[in-house]
Design a protein around this motif. Sequence first.
Motif, PDB file in Angstrom:
ATOM      1  N   ASN A 114      -0.330   6.693  -2.124  1.00 37.33           N
ATOM      2  CA  ASN A 114       0.333   7.895  -2.191  1.00 37.33           C
ATOM      3  C   ASN A 114      -0.064   8.627  -0.834  1.00 37.33           C
ATOM      4  N   GLU A 115      -0.007   8.025   0.252  1.00 39.83           N
ATOM      5  CA  GLU A 115      -0.403   8.623   1.496  1.00 39.83           C
ATOM      6  C   GLU A 115      -1.587   9.216   1.823  1.00 39.83           C
ATOM      7  N   ALA A 116      -2.421   9.308   0.734  1.00 39.28           N
ATOM      8  CA  ALA A 116      -4.165   9.829   0.978  1.00 39.28           C
ATOM      9  C   ALA A 116      -4.977   8.682   0.762  1.00 39.28           C
ATOM     10  N   SER A 117      -6.218   8.853   1.620  1.00 45.31           N
ATOM     11  CA  SER A 117      -7.053   7.890   1.511  1.00 45.31           C
ATOM     12  C   SER A 117      -7.683   7.682   0.133  1.00 45.31           C
ATOM     13  N   ALA A 118      -7.806   6.603  -0.290  1.00 47.30           N
ATOM     14  CA  ALA A 118      -8.489   6.296  -1.526  1.00 47.30           C
ATOM     15  C   ALA A 118      -9.773   5.663  -1.201  1.00 47.30           C
ATOM     16  N   GLY A 119     -10.140   5.402  -0.255  1.00 52.10           N
ATOM     17  CA  GLY A 119     -11.378   4.955  -0.050  1.00 52.10           C
ATOM     18  C   GLY A 119     -11.701   3.732   0.945  1.00 52.10           C
ATOM     19  N   VAL A 120     -12.828   3.428   1.276  1.00 57.34           N
ATOM     20  CA  VAL A 120     -13.051   2.016   2.082  1.00 57.34           C
ATOM     21  C   VAL A 120     -13.525   0.960   1.221  1.00 57.34           C
ATOM     22  N   TYR A 121     -12.862  -0.126   1.383  1.00 54.44           N
ATOM     23  CA  TYR A 121     -13.209  -1.217   0.538  1.00 54.44           C
ATOM     24  C   TYR A 121     -13.438  -2.738   1.391  1.00 54.44           C
ATOM     25  N   ASP A 122     -14.207  -3.494   0.966  1.00 49.59           N
ATOM     26  CA  ASP A 122     -14.594  -4.978   1.366  1.00 49.59           C
ATOM     27  C   ASP A 122     -13.165  -5.790   1.671  1.00 49.59           C
ATOM     28  N   LEU A 123     -12.085  -5.257   0.653  1.00 49.96           N
ATOM     29  CA  LEU A 123     -11.230  -6.424   0.559  1.00 49.96           C
ATOM     30  C   LEU A 123      -9.961  -5.529  -0.038  1.00 49.96           C
ATOM     31  N   LEU A 124      -8.717  -5.643   0.541  1.00 44.47           N
ATOM     32  CA  LEU A 124      -7.433  -5.235  -0.290  1.00 44.47           C
ATOM     33  C   LEU A 124      -6.700  -6.534  -0.548  1.00 44.47           C
ATOM     34  N   ILE A 125      -6.395  -6.834  -1.997  1.00 47.28           N
ATOM     35  CA  ILE A 125      -5.645  -7.825  -2.504  1.00 47.28           C
ATOM     36  C   ILE A 125      -4.290  -7.269  -2.888  1.00 47.28           C
ATOM     37  N   GLY A 126      -3.148  -7.793  -1.982  1.00 48.54           N
ATOM     38  CA  GLY A 126      -2.027  -7.537  -2.157  1.00 48.54           C
ATOM     39  C   GLY A 126      -1.369  -8.456  -3.401  1.00 48.54           C
ATOM     40  N   ALA A 127      -1.291  -7.765  -4.591  1.00 46.72           N
ATOM     41  CA  ALA A 127      -0.453  -8.522  -5.644  1.00 46.72           C
ATOM     42  C   ALA A 127       0.468  -7.637  -6.183  1.00 46.72           C
ATOM     43  N   ASP A 128       1.244  -7.292  -5.370  1.00 49.38           N
ATOM     44  CA  ASP A 128       2.325  -6.126  -5.937  1.00 49.38           C
ATOM     45  C   ASP A 128       3.601  -6.825  -5.649  1.00 49.38           C
ATOM     46  N   GLY A 129       3.669  -8.225  -5.942  1.00 49.28           N
ATOM     47  CA  GLY A 129       5.059  -8.809  -6.167  1.00 49.28           C
ATOM     48  C   GLY A 129       6.011  -9.039  -5.029  1.00 49.28           C
ATOM     49  N   LEU A 130       7.118  -9.426  -5.502  1.00 50.35           N
ATOM     50  CA  LEU A 130       8.083 -10.073  -4.578  1.00 50.35           C
ATOM     51  C   LEU A 130       8.528  -9.180  -3.323  1.00 50.35           C
ATOM     52  N   ASN A 131       8.638  -7.820  -3.579  1.00 51.85           N
ATOM     53  CA  ASN A 131       8.924  -6.760  -2.666  1.00 51.85           C
ATOM     54  C   ASN A 131       7.657  -6.217  -2.190  1.00 51.85           C
ATOM     55  N   SER A 132       6.670  -7.061  -2.010  1.00 50.04           N
ATOM     56  CA  SER A 132       5.215  -6.266  -1.617  1.00 50.04           C
ATOM     57  C   SER A 132       5.246  -5.334  -0.263  1.00 50.04           C
ATOM     58  N   ASN A 133       4.796  -4.096  -0.614  1.00 48.47           N
ATOM     59  CA  ASN A 133       4.539  -3.294   0.167  1.00 48.47           C
ATOM     60  C   ASN A 133       3.048  -3.682   1.046  1.00 48.47           C
ATOM     61  N   VAL A 134       2.423  -4.413   0.765  1.00 45.88           N
ATOM     62  CA  VAL A 134       1.356  -4.819   1.340  1.00 45.88           C
ATOM     63  C   VAL A 134       1.643  -5.870   2.607  1.00 45.88           C
ATOM     64  N   ARG A 135       2.503  -6.593   2.077  1.00 44.82           N
ATOM     65  CA  ARG A 135       2.998  -7.568   3.001  1.00 44.82           C
ATOM     66  C   ARG A 135       3.567  -7.126   4.287  1.00 44.82           C
ATOM     67  N   ASP A 136       4.301  -6.050   3.895  1.00 43.22           N
ATOM     68  CA  ASP A 136       5.040  -5.196   4.931  1.00 43.22           C
ATOM     69  C   ASP A 136       3.721  -4.505   5.922  1.00 43.22           C
ATOM     70  N   LEU A 137       2.911  -4.091   5.111  1.00 40.53           N
ATOM     71  CA  LEU A 137       1.880  -3.312   5.879  1.00 40.53           C
ATOM     72  C   LEU A 137       0.936  -4.207   6.989  1.00 40.53           C
ATOM     73  N   ILE A 138       1.043  -5.272   6.573  1.00 39.69           N
ATOM     74  CA  ILE A 138       0.194  -6.308   7.616  1.00 39.69           C
ATOM     75  C   ILE A 138       0.949  -7.036   8.153  1.00 39.69           C
ATOM     76  N   GLY A 139       2.365  -6.814   8.407  1.00 43.38           N
ATOM     77  CA  GLY A 139       3.212  -7.384   9.351  1.00 43.38           C
ATOM     78  C   GLY A 139       3.822  -8.676   9.233  1.00 43.38           C
ATOM     79  N   ILE A 140       3.677  -9.155   7.972  1.00 46.31           N
ATOM     80  CA  ILE A 140       4.393 -10.523   7.538  1.00 46.31           C
ATOM     81  C   ILE A 140       5.791 -10.269   7.343  1.00 46.31           C
ATOM     82  N   GLU A 141       6.614 -10.850   8.067  1.00 47.64           N
ATOM     83  CA  GLU A 141       8.065 -10.683   7.832  1.00 47.64           C
ATOM     84  C   GLU A 141       8.725 -11.644   6.856  1.00 47.64           C
ATOM     85  N   THR A 142       8.227 -12.498   6.279  1.00 46.97           N
ATOM     86  CA  THR A 142       8.758 -13.514   5.052  1.00 46.97           C
ATOM     87  C   THR A 142       9.087 -12.667   3.997  1.00 46.97           C
TER      88      THR A 142
END
Length: 377
Positions: free
Chosen positions: A147-175
Amino acid sequence: MTAVTRVAIAGGGVTGLAAAIQLAKAGVHVDVFEAKPELTALGSGISLQGNALRVFDALGAWDDIRAAGYAFEGLDLRAPGPGAPVVASLPDVKTGGPDYPAAMGMPRADLTRILFEHAEAAGANVRFDAKVTGLVPGDDHVEVLVNEASAGVYDLLIGADGLNSNVRDLIGIETRPEPTGMGIWRTFVSRPAEVERSELYYGGPVYIAGYTPTGEDSMYAFLVEDAQDRFGTSDEDATRIMLEESRAYDGPWNSIRADLEQGAHANYTWFTTHLVEAPWNRGHVVLLGDAAHSCPPTIAQGAAQGLEDALVLTELLVARDAVDQQLWDDFHARRLPRATAVVEASVQLGRWQLEHDRDADAGGLIFGIAQRMAEPA
């Protein structure tokens, strides 16, 4: 020692919760960020093959899921027209092995609820109304913005946010998911006593008419047609369309129509497909489940593949000392060929129907994939 001590998971669906359960059980600090304001599950029911049930056992959730669902063996094929005669009863390959039913149906909401309860019991923290909106990568970590604010630092972020994944967009994957040319009507109705397994009708005005039991008193039914612009259809018109398109089908469809006439809701979606080529990770961010791959439900392996993604990744994270290239190589070697085979087979089955290919060996393709899924991921 595990390869991670703090993990963020975007998405509180089946795949994300499965990963949360396994990591939290291993003592990893897990924060799950779900964009929806509360625990919900789209759709009516879900079909689960044996290899999905095998994962539920590994999660420790199998007893609860077995009690909430409807297990069955085999598949009936019926003909359209008067009486809807059964023309074939086919055995299922027990893709989970001999200790599990060949298949199970259950309400999607119940499955999500059970996994959520197990994730919380294992110690995972689940936040709703919390969308992953940004990330700041580091050499051995990732800062996650929610929600636009830092939630912390992590060893890993798992993007399991579905068909229209925002994480996929954030890491530059265009599929992106692409339509396959088919659409599906679904409804959640009461189960007639005669329906004890999945049944499919081929022929008639739609490609497939079918249903799957999801409980002692419930089942979901569906009609697969050419993809059309049905979006924005009113509830009244959706029910009317499903009623009209189902009139060629007799037998248990009479009970389904009675429920629709009494107000059972009908919903419509298109079949889509996509497959992210390896690697599914960018540094310390990785995609799982529908964020990485999706397919039409023609062989009911979509949820199972997301569950296997989660199980394989968490197994490696718990067994290794570092999130390094070897871990990612091993992960992709175990997951990419298997997910690719499922996606390609699922799309091919639909393509054969769209092309009205009477020479297609659909049974052989389905059996071959089932045999492959019977081998643990």
